[in-house]
Design a protein around this motif. Sequence first.
Motif, PDB file in Angstrom:
ATOM      1  N   THR A 236     -14.320  13.475 -17.477  1.00  0.00           N
ATOM      2  CA  THR A 236     -15.006  14.035 -16.318  1.00  0.00           C
ATOM      3  C   THR A 236     -14.049  14.682 -15.332  1.00  0.00           C
ATOM      4  OG1 THR A 236     -14.875  12.024 -14.958  1.00  0.00           O
ATOM      5  CG2 THR A 236     -16.728  12.191 -16.504  1.00  0.00           C
ATOM      6  N   LYS A 379     -24.640  21.927  -9.854  1.00  0.00           N
ATOM      7  CA  LYS A 379     -25.057  22.215 -11.232  1.00  0.00           C
ATOM      8  C   LYS A 379     -24.950  23.697 -11.528  1.00  0.00           C
ATOM      9  CE  LYS A 379     -29.012  21.864 -14.374  1.00  0.00           C
ATOM     10  NZ  LYS A 379     -30.434  21.424 -14.528  1.00  0.00           N
ATOM     11  N   VAL A 394     -19.339  16.338 -20.092  1.00  0.00           N
ATOM     12  CA  VAL A 394     -19.386  15.519 -18.869  1.00  0.00           C
ATOM     13  C   VAL A 394     -18.340  15.955 -17.857  1.00  0.00           C
ATOM     14  CG1 VAL A 394     -20.314  13.497 -20.046  1.00  0.00           C
ATOM     15  CG2 VAL A 394     -17.831  13.797 -19.902  1.00  0.00           C
ATOM     16  N   ALA A 397     -19.379  16.528 -14.112  1.00  0.00           N
ATOM     17  CA  ALA A 397     -20.845  16.585 -14.195  1.00  0.00           C
ATOM     18  C   ALA A 397     -21.505  16.316 -12.847  1.00  0.00           C
ATOM     19  CB  ALA A 397     -21.341  15.576 -15.234  1.00  0.00           C
TER      20      ALA A 397
END
Length: 458
Positions: A236, A379, A394, A397
């Motif tokens: 991540t 997003k 991910v 994310a």
Amino acid sequence: MKTYKVSVWKITVNRSTKKPTYLARWGVEGTPFSKSFKTKALADRFRAKLLRAVDKGEPFDTVTGLPDSLSQGQTALSLLELAVKYVDHRWAEASAKQRDSMTDALAVVVPALVKPVRGRPEPAVLRSALRSYLLPPPRRKRERPEEIAAAVRWVEKASLPVAELTETSRVHTLVDALGRKLDGRPAAAQTYRRRRAVAYNVLEYAVELEVLPSNPMGKVRRKRGQQPVQQVDRRTVVSPRQARELLNAVTYVGGWDRASGRRLRAFYGCLYYAALRPGEALGLRQSDCTLPEEGWGRIDLEETRPVAGKAWTDSGETHDRRGLKQRGRGEVRHVPIPPPLVRMLREHLEEFGTAEDGRLFSSERGNVVAASSYSRVWKRARELALVPAQVSSVLAARPYDLRHAGVSQWLNSGVPAPEVAARAGHSVEVLLKIYAACIDGQEQEMNQRIMRGLGEEE
């Protein structure tokens, strides 16, 4: 059940504690009871009261082990009444999230220990009655729909006396309920631990009120798997280059004037360059910032605005207003901030100013930015900044992953762990267990260092 079959024994000394304590011991229908005292004189006084009750021919309760003269009506206190007392005791000082957690656990505890009274409501209705009408002090006077009113009447009638928890079988029933969802399926281990902690504290409060002689949950052990260490998934964590590209992409998100993304660019910058939590960034005020024209600046954090829900905050707002996590009221965390973030914050203030209360980040109407809003912008920014394979991964994310990336970058740059922990607002132990992730692209460099240490070159 009451009985006259009682034996009162001699005082004994418990030397297993740091300071010896004195135990008054007696038996009721063959069941042993004891009560601990700090001094022998107090233990002797209590023993004398027991003997006096036996001489007077008083019946003893087989659940509490006490005669009526010593119980003072405590056996009548129901678990529901104890739950209400505990909430009243804790409500004012509890954070909004603690209130949410507390009522969630008690909405499981109370229905688990009831008498076989006819007309039990549906689980969802009973939970709603407890969580939304009976337990939270500000909501007890709300008008109750008939379905809720019927559920309240039922639980008030059915709730078992607290004294019943001296029976181990009752405690097992309670512990089993803590580990179940509303539909009966197993709850997550973390949910079980959180609920068990609340239930344990409630029964500790019952001991303080002298409703129970000791906390019965201490006798029941239940393994729910090893406590998970919530380590950061290194997949991540973005590299500095990727972080810059994401922060730049944020400015392209929004309407025709791109204001939505631009309003949040410095917010995301605080998460990465200063490793702030989202709630800390939302509570950041202009007066908390030292922003020179050149060089490093500083943020002095004092308040956080975590999402909690309107039902649990004193203000009725979605975001609670609290001091810093794991710090005392009024404590401040000082975070030096690098020139890129200083410039970002200065540009933000120049273009958008502050909210009426001095907060840097607000919606166009001046409200606290909703988590759904900054998550939606993030997003879209990922879709603009990352390649398709990364978008479906991910990698960064969540906005919170910027904090992980910031802390990891500090650690991998050689900043000592105590200094990183102080800036990030964690203990060194938590930092090394959870936040010590490797930034993207660091593995190859580490491999090269190891090869050089082995005296070989790739």
